[in-house]
Design a protein around this motif. Structure first.
Motif, mmCIF file in Angstrom:
data_model
loop_
_atom_site.group_PDB
_atom_site.id
_atom_site.type_symbol
_atom_site.label_atom_id
_atom_site.label_comp_id
_atom_site.label_asym_id
_atom_site.label_seq_id
_atom_site.Cartn_x
_atom_site.Cartn_y
_atom_site.Cartn_z
ATOM 1 N N UNK A 117 47.510 -7.556 37.131
ATOM 2 C CA UNK A 117 48.325 -6.699 36.265
ATOM 3 C C UNK A 117 48.851 -5.468 37.017
ATOM 4 N N UNK A 118 47.961 -4.839 37.785
ATOM 5 C CA UNK A 118 48.351 -3.570 38.420
ATOM 6 C C UNK A 118 49.430 -3.784 39.486
ATOM 7 N N UNK A 119 49.321 -4.885 40.246
ATOM 8 C CA UNK A 119 50.326 -5.118 41.296
ATOM 9 C C UNK A 119 51.681 -5.465 40.681
ATOM 10 N N UNK A 120 51.653 -6.296 39.642
ATOM 11 C CA UNK A 120 52.919 -6.670 39.005
ATOM 12 C C UNK A 120 53.573 -5.438 38.387
ATOM 13 N N UNK A 121 52.750 -4.551 37.824
ATOM 14 C CA UNK A 121 53.294 -3.313 37.254
ATOM 15 C C UNK A 121 53.960 -2.481 38.355
ATOM 16 N N UNK A 122 53.253 -2.312 39.461
ATOM 17 C CA UNK A 122 53.786 -1.507 40.572
ATOM 18 C C UNK A 122 55.133 -2.057 41.040
ATOM 19 N N UNK A 123 55.229 -3.389 41.148
ATOM 20 C CA UNK A 123 56.468 -4.004 41.626
ATOM 21 C C UNK A 123 57.592 -3.911 40.595
ATOM 22 N N UNK A 124 57.219 -3.554 39.369
ATOM 23 C CA UNK A 124 58.233 -3.324 38.325
ATOM 24 C C UNK A 124 58.474 -1.832 38.110
ATOM 25 N N UNK A 125 57.926 -1.005 39.011
ATOM 26 C CA UNK A 125 58.141 0.439 38.919
ATOM 27 C C UNK A 125 57.318 1.106 37.831
ATOM 28 N N UNK A 126 56.246 0.430 37.383
ATOM 29 C CA UNK A 126 55.398 0.985 36.319
ATOM 30 C C UNK A 126 54.073 1.438 36.903
ATOM 31 N N UNK A 127 53.489 2.426 36.244
ATOM 32 C CA UNK A 127 52.147 2.867 36.649
ATOM 33 C C UNK A 127 51.181 2.364 35.588
ATOM 34 N N UNK A 128 50.331 1.427 35.976
ATOM 35 C CA UNK A 128 49.436 0.786 35.006
ATOM 36 C C UNK A 128 48.014 0.770 35.556
ATOM 37 N N UNK A 129 47.069 1.136 34.699
ATOM 38 C CA UNK A 129 45.650 1.057 35.084
ATOM 39 C C UNK A 129 44.982 0.015 34.204
ATOM 40 N N UNK A 130 44.268 -0.908 34.852
ATOM 41 C CA UNK A 130 43.607 -2.007 34.131
ATOM 42 C C UNK A 130 42.108 -1.868 34.326
ATOM 43 N N UNK A 131 41.388 -1.532 33.260
ATOM 44 C CA UNK A 131 39.950 -1.231 33.351
ATOM 45 C C UNK A 131 39.105 -2.378 32.796
ATOM 46 N N UNK A 132 37.967 -2.623 33.431
ATOM 47 C CA UNK A 132 37.034 -3.643 32.926
ATOM 48 C C UNK A 132 35.997 -2.995 32.021
ATOM 49 N N UNK A 133 35.840 -3.553 30.818
ATOM 50 C CA UNK A 133 34.815 -3.068 29.881
ATOM 51 C C UNK A 133 33.844 -4.216 29.646
ATOM 52 N N UNK A 166 54.069 13.563 47.166
ATOM 53 C CA UNK A 166 54.747 13.936 45.918
ATOM 54 C C UNK A 166 53.931 13.442 44.718
ATOM 55 N N UNK A 167 53.847 14.236 43.672
ATOM 56 C CA UNK A 167 53.046 13.854 42.512
ATOM 57 C C UNK A 167 53.737 12.737 41.737
ATOM 58 N N UNK A 168 52.951 11.734 41.326
ATOM 59 C CA UNK A 168 53.499 10.623 40.524
ATOM 60 C C UNK A 168 53.543 11.073 39.068
ATOM 61 N N UNK A 169 54.739 11.259 38.546
ATOM 62 C CA UNK A 169 54.878 11.792 37.181
ATOM 63 C C UNK A 169 55.069 10.701 36.131
ATOM 64 N N UNK A 170 55.041 9.426 36.588
ATOM 65 C CA UNK A 170 55.228 8.351 35.613
ATOM 66 C C UNK A 170 54.046 8.306 34.648
ATOM 67 N N UNK A 171 54.290 8.031 33.347
ATOM 68 C CA UNK A 171 53.166 7.912 32.419
ATOM 69 C C UNK A 171 52.320 6.691 32.784
ATOM 70 N N UNK A 172 51.009 6.783 32.577
ATOM 71 C CA UNK A 172 50.132 5.655 32.889
ATOM 72 C C UNK A 172 49.978 4.761 31.670
ATOM 73 N N UNK A 173 50.236 3.480 31.884
ATOM 74 C CA UNK A 173 49.969 2.491 30.835
ATOM 75 C C UNK A 173 48.521 2.060 31.025
ATOM 76 N N UNK A 174 47.708 2.350 30.008
ATOM 77 C CA UNK A 174 46.275 2.074 30.113
ATOM 78 C C UNK A 174 45.956 0.755 29.409
ATOM 79 N N UNK A 175 45.430 -0.205 30.193
ATOM 80 C CA UNK A 175 45.066 -1.508 29.626
ATOM 81 C C UNK A 175 43.700 -1.914 30.187
ATOM 82 N N UNK A 176 43.195 -3.053 29.770
ATOM 83 C CA UNK A 176 41.904 -3.481 30.298
ATOM 84 C C UNK A 176 41.444 -4.780 29.695
ATOM 85 N N UNK A 177 40.181 -5.086 29.970
ATOM 86 C CA UNK A 177 39.594 -6.359 29.539
ATOM 87 C C UNK A 177 38.216 -6.099 28.946
#
Ligand code: NAP
Length: 301
Positions: free
Chosen positions: A26-42, A1-12
């Protein structure tokens, strides 16, 4: 099933951050809170950018729709002038480790001071805070000085290889908390000062995997002096191992890392994370063991 949750984009944003544990934390804690979060390294090193190009990188993250970013060494001060607003703490400390983009404005925060204070409180419960040495007056040292003076330290002795940096931090904190509560000293005063303090906070890079060694001879320590290390990679530094052998109570920088990350997570998502769960995850990530039972603060020494 497609994940339709908006992605919270964060990083370092920082230099040499390839081994950072912030993405999984960050990403695991987000998942366990039902959030879709991507944490990118810059990473400035990987991107071939100079520190002076940090503001452009930050502006690019904002344009790409990031909710916010963490900022680490050596960028915590260069972004200050570029931000629309600063939290009161970031302004007083003079360094930013979290930026949020909200309501069309970029806001700089400092969660390091809270991370340090909470780690000391939970890792060394009851530790006397009256007279304390702060070794290292860089960005992290500034957040620690603010935390200690805000929570009641009567005399903070700041010692750094760079005397100008020492004097600058002492001046800024004296303006806020009073000149009688903070003093700068040279490295040559460290041994004698250790004889009349409750604790020592180590906020230099010495002891990190890239800077092995000891910041001072540990035979100068006495068992009644507690030692808090900000270094978290490795978790048990040579300083902490030798201080414990002398009989000192010790706490590593791991808890500070998790607590500052938890506060940044709250700023990014508006959700208060389960810090105990994040500490378990951090412990598992650093020890390679599966996450099991919850303990109050397994990263405390
Ligand atoms: P920084 O800005 O480079 O400041 C470190 C300061 O320590 C510099 O002024 C440096 O002087 C001085 N120094 C180096 N060796 C020393 C010695 N033997 N005795 C006295 N002073 C010495 O670094 P930072 O960003 O503040 O970070 C410091 C440490 O804290 C790093 O290990 C970092 O990983 C850690 N940290 C941990 C957390 C956490 O969450 N646990 C958060 C932030 C930072 P010179 O420049 O002249 O060498």
């Amino acid at each position: 099933m497609t994940d339709t949750r908006p992605t919270i984009l964060t990083g370092l944003i920082g230099a040499g951050i390839g081994a950072s544990l912030s993405p999984p934390l960050h990403e695991r804690e987000a998942e366990l809170n039902g959030l879709r979060l991507a944490y990118r390294l810059m990473d400035l090193n990987t991107l071939g950018l100079a520190v002076s190009e940090t503001p452009a990188l930050l502006a690019s993250a904002r344009r790409q729709g990031f909710t916010g970013v963490n900022i680490t060494h050596p960028c915590k001060q260069v972004v200050l002038d570029q931000l629309d607003d600063l939290s009161p703490e970031a302004e007083l400390i003079g360094a930013v480790n979290t930026v949020t983009f909200t309501g069309g404005r970029s806001v700089g925060h400092n969660t390091d001071w809270h991370g340090f204070d909470t780690n000391l409180e939970t890792g060394l419960p009851g530790a006397a805070r009256g007279r304390v040495i702060l070794l290292g007056a860089g960005g992290a040292g500034a957040a620690v000085a603010y935390a200690m003076l805000r929570t009641g330290t009567e005399k903070l002795v700041v010692i750094d290889l760079d005397r100008c940096r020492t004097d600058d931090l002492v001046r800024r904190m004296a303006d806020i908390f009073g000149a009688d509560r903070i003093v700068g000293a040279g490295l040559d005063r460290l041994k004698a000062t250790l004889g009349c303090v409750d604790g020592l906070i180590h906020a230099t890079p010495v002891g990190m995997a890239a800077h092995p060694g000891l910041p001072f001879p540990t035979r100068w320590l006495r068992p009644r002096v507690w030692v808090a290390d900000l270094v978290y990679a490795p978790l048990r530094t040579r300083l902490l191992t030798e201080a414990a052998a002398v009989g000192c109570r010790t706490v590593s920088g791991g808890g500070m890392l998790v607590h500052q990350a938890a506060e940044a997570f709250r700023l990014f998502t508006g959700v208060t994370p389960e810090v105990g769960r994040m500490i378990e995850h951090f412990t598992a990530l650093t020890s390679g063991v599966a996450v099991q039972a919850r303990t109050p603060d397994p990263v405390a020494g």
